[in-house]
Design a protein around this motif. Structure first.
Motif, PDB file in Angstrom:
ATOM      1  N   UNK A   1       0.838  -1.199   0.000  1.00 17.52           N
ATOM      2  CA  UNK A   1       0.000   0.000   0.000  1.00 17.52           C
ATOM      3  C   UNK A   1       0.878   1.257   0.000  1.00 17.52           C
ATOM      4  N   UNK A   2       1.880   1.285   0.879  1.00 15.02           N
ATOM      5  CA  UNK A   2       2.715   2.489   1.019  1.00 15.02           C
ATOM      6  C   UNK A   2       3.570   2.745  -0.220  1.00 15.02           C
ATOM      7  N   UNK A   3       3.944   1.677  -0.931  1.00 13.75           N
ATOM      8  CA  UNK A   3       4.853   1.863  -2.074  1.00 13.75           C
ATOM      9  C   UNK A   3       4.123   1.791  -3.421  1.00 13.75           C
ATOM     10  N   UNK A   4       2.806   1.549  -3.382  1.00 16.22           N
ATOM     11  CA  UNK A   4       2.058   1.501  -4.643  1.00 16.22           C
ATOM     12  C   UNK A   4       2.377   0.270  -5.469  1.00 16.22           C
ATOM     13  N   UNK A   5       2.705  -0.841  -4.788  1.00 16.58           N
ATOM     14  CA  UNK A   5       2.963  -2.096  -5.499  1.00 16.58           C
ATOM     15  C   UNK A   5       1.645  -2.868  -5.595  1.00 16.58           C
ATOM     16  N   UNK A   6       1.294  -3.336  -6.791  1.00 15.57           N
ATOM     17  CA  UNK A   6       0.027  -4.054  -6.954  1.00 15.57           C
ATOM     18  C   UNK A   6       0.121  -5.503  -6.510  1.00 15.57           C
ATOM     19  N   UNK A   7       1.288  -6.100  -6.706  1.00 18.16           N
ATOM     20  CA  UNK A   7       1.434  -7.493  -6.324  1.00 18.16           C
ATOM     21  C   UNK A   7       2.828  -7.977  -6.621  1.00 18.16           C
ATOM     22  N   UNK A   8       3.108  -9.203  -6.229  1.00 24.64           N
ATOM     23  CA  UNK A   8       4.410  -9.804  -6.543  1.00 24.64           C
ATOM     24  C   UNK A   8       4.268 -11.317  -6.472  1.00 24.64           C
ATOM     25  N   UNK A   9       5.244 -12.019  -6.994  1.00 17.64           N
ATOM     26  CA  UNK A   9       5.236 -13.457  -6.737  1.00 17.64           C
ATOM     27  C   UNK A   9       6.343 -13.753  -5.732  1.00 17.64           C
ATOM     28  N   UNK A  10       6.128 -14.807  -4.975  1.00 13.73           N
ATOM     29  CA  UNK A  10       7.171 -15.286  -4.070  1.00 13.73           C
ATOM     30  C   UNK A  10       7.934 -16.370  -4.826  1.00 13.73           C
TER      31      UNK A  10
ATOM     32  N   UNK B   1      -6.503   6.103  -9.072  1.00 11.20           N
ATOM     33  CA  UNK B   1      -5.574   7.174  -8.677  1.00 11.20           C
ATOM     34  C   UNK B   1      -5.764   7.514  -7.200  1.00 11.20           C
ATOM     35  N   UNK B   2      -7.024   7.551  -6.756  1.00 14.00           N
ATOM     36  CA  UNK B   2      -7.298   7.870  -5.349  1.00 14.00           C
ATOM     37  C   UNK B   2      -6.753   6.771  -4.435  1.00 14.00           C
ATOM     38  N   UNK B   3      -6.951   5.528  -4.840  1.00 16.34           N
ATOM     39  CA  UNK B   3      -6.428   4.414  -4.039  1.00 16.34           C
ATOM     40  C   UNK B   3      -4.916   4.563  -3.855  1.00 16.34           C
ATOM     41  N   UNK B   4      -4.225   4.861  -4.954  1.00 12.71           N
ATOM     42  CA  UNK B   4      -2.773   4.982  -4.883  1.00 12.71           C
ATOM     43  C   UNK B   4      -2.374   6.178  -4.021  1.00 12.71           C
ATOM     44  N   UNK B   5      -3.060   7.303  -4.261  1.00 11.09           N
ATOM     45  CA  UNK B   5      -2.670   8.535  -3.565  1.00 11.09           C
ATOM     46  C   UNK B   5      -2.877   8.403  -2.065  1.00 11.09           C
ATOM     47  N   UNK B   6      -4.013   7.835  -1.649  1.00 13.92           N
ATOM     48  CA  UNK B   6      -4.283   7.795  -0.211  1.00 13.92           C
ATOM     49  C   UNK B   6      -3.439   6.750   0.497  1.00 13.92           C
ATOM     50  N   UNK B   7      -3.002   5.729  -0.219  1.00 15.01           N
ATOM     51  CA  UNK B   7      -2.236   4.677   0.447  1.00 15.01           C
ATOM     52  C   UNK B   7      -0.744   4.941   0.502  1.00 15.01           C
ATOM     53  N   UNK B   8      -0.256   5.759  -0.417  1.00 10.79           N
ATOM     54  CA  UNK B   8       1.198   5.831  -0.584  1.00 10.79           C
ATOM     55  C   UNK B   8       1.910   6.735   0.407  1.00 10.79           C
ATOM     56  N   UNK B   9       3.113   6.314   0.804  1.00 10.47           N
ATOM     57  CA  UNK B   9       4.048   7.188   1.506  1.00 10.47           C
ATOM     58  C   UNK B   9       5.105   7.531   0.465  1.00 10.47           C
ATOM     59  N   UNK B  10       5.107   8.764  -0.045  1.00 12.55           N
ATOM     60  CA  UNK B  10       5.963   9.079  -1.200  1.00 12.55           C
ATOM     61  C   UNK B  10       7.434   8.713  -0.996  1.00 12.55           C
TER      62      UNK B  10
END
Ligand SMILES: [Zn+2]
Length: 363
Positions: A201-210, A302-311
């Motif tokens: 959420x803080x870095x605007x990452x949508x997902x990753x694989x392990x 855009x709102x989801x990203x903006x409110x979640x991110x720590x720049x």
């Protein structure tokens, strides 16, 4: 184990890891032996197993690794105080460095070697020369038309909260893979929640694989219409397309070959890509031609990203990922995300978004 035997094992493991990190491997050899040889059956087994485990294996592995490191270090400090020599600390460091080498080798063997396979340009027919900016804008116009046309039906059909249960998306994934390779299609993974969710959420990452569990971890805040594309992108990584632009390409094809709802998700992704690539004027033109519905959805993202991110954390996080990609020989680093437009614009497609394969890979 005797002292010298242990030293030999350590030297062999660390040496092997160093060699694997630096040795140039021929992409066609990696393609044959790993990406289309050892890897596909391995992926089938590991992803099928991790799909039945409800928690993220990455969380379990990270907690175990941190506990292990702390235990080794604490024991070393206690020993040092008892014997009043630094020997135990050196021993502990040897164990930690050897373990790191083992982790790196496991990473390569389970997934990481896919970074060194043949590139998509050897797989599909691409036109030569630089990408024409007009062609990118034309793709943007098509993207807007598709978003406007599909919005109502996509929202009426809705999105299944677990993309793994979305038959159309799974079918699309198989069909995209079959279009690109003759190997058995990869198993799709369940989107799992992880203790790293807040970090996403803080870095605007949508997902990753392990890569150690061949499972998909996703941002907990993804909107319903984002999930099909994010799942398709991560599944493409599971299918061995390690490079970000290639995972975007295969993910986009997967969405196109699914349902109206998954297509809409794919076009939303492409809209972001195109609008970050074209100049301000073209961006304005595209944005103006968006209908009310898709505009609302893009604003919600855009709102989801903006409110979640720590720049600041976002900047650091993406810099770290950039370094990681470069260490894995993706020279463009995180810029490789945007290279998906090059692939889409330059590839030749049959109807239904099936890219024309190159008849023979270059030696
Ligand atoms: Zn990715």
């Amino acid at each position: 184990m005797t002292h010298w035997r242990r030293a030999v094992v350590e030297i062999v493991v660390i040496g092997l890891a160093a060699v694997m990190a630096w040795i140039p491997l021929r992409p066609d050899v990696v393609e044959t032996w790993f990406s289309t040889g050892l890897y596909p059956p391995l992926q089938q087994i590991v992803t099928s197993l991790s799909n039945v485990v409800p928690v993220a294996l990455l969380d379990v592995l990270c907690v175990a690794a941190i506990a292990g490191v702390l235990w080794i270090l604490t024991r070393a400090v206690v020993e040092v105080r008892r014997v009043r020599r630094v020997g135990p600390v050196i021993n502990a460091l040897r164990v930690l460095v050897t373990s790191a080498a083992v982790v790196y080798l496991v990473f390569l063997l389970l997934w990481g070697l896919n970074y060194r396979r043949l590139p998509m340009s050897e797989r599909v027919e691409l036109t030569t020369g630089a990408v024409d900016p007009a062609a990118v804008e034309k793709l943007g116009v098509e993207t807007v038309e598709q978003l406007n046309a599909l919005h109502a039906e996509a929202h009426r059909d809705g999105w299944i909260s677990s993309p793994l249960e979305d038959e159309a998306l799974r079918r699309g994934f198989v069909s995209a893979q079959v279009a690109l390779s003759d190997v058995q299609p990869a198993a799709p993974g369940r989107l799992k929640r992880t203790m790293f969710g807040p970090y996403f959420r803080w870095t605007g990452v949508d997902g990753m694989i392990n890569p150690f569990g061949l499972e998909v971890l996703s941002n907990p805040d993804l909107l319903p219409f984002e999930r099909p594309f994010v799942a398709a992108h991560e599944w493409s990584h599971l299918a061995g397309y390690a490079d970000e632009s290639e995972a975007n390409f295969v993910g986009f094809l997967t969405c196109m070959k699914g349902s109206v709802a998954t297509q809409y998700s794919g076009w939303l992704f492409l809209y972001w890509q195109v609008s970050s690539e074209v100049d301000a004027e073209a961006r304005g033109r595209l944005s103006k031609s968006l209908a009310e519905g898709p505009r609302r959805d893009l604003q919600a993202i855009a709102t989801r990203l903006r409110t979640g991110e720590l720049p600041w954390l976002r900047t650091v996080g993406w810099q770290v990922y950039d370094e990681y990609l470069k260490a894995n020989r993706v020279e463009e680093g995180i810029r490789s995300y945007g290279a998906v437009l090059t692939l889409i614009v330059k590839a030749r497609f049959e109807p239904d978004w099936t890219p024309v394969r190159r008849t023979q890979a270059k030696p």
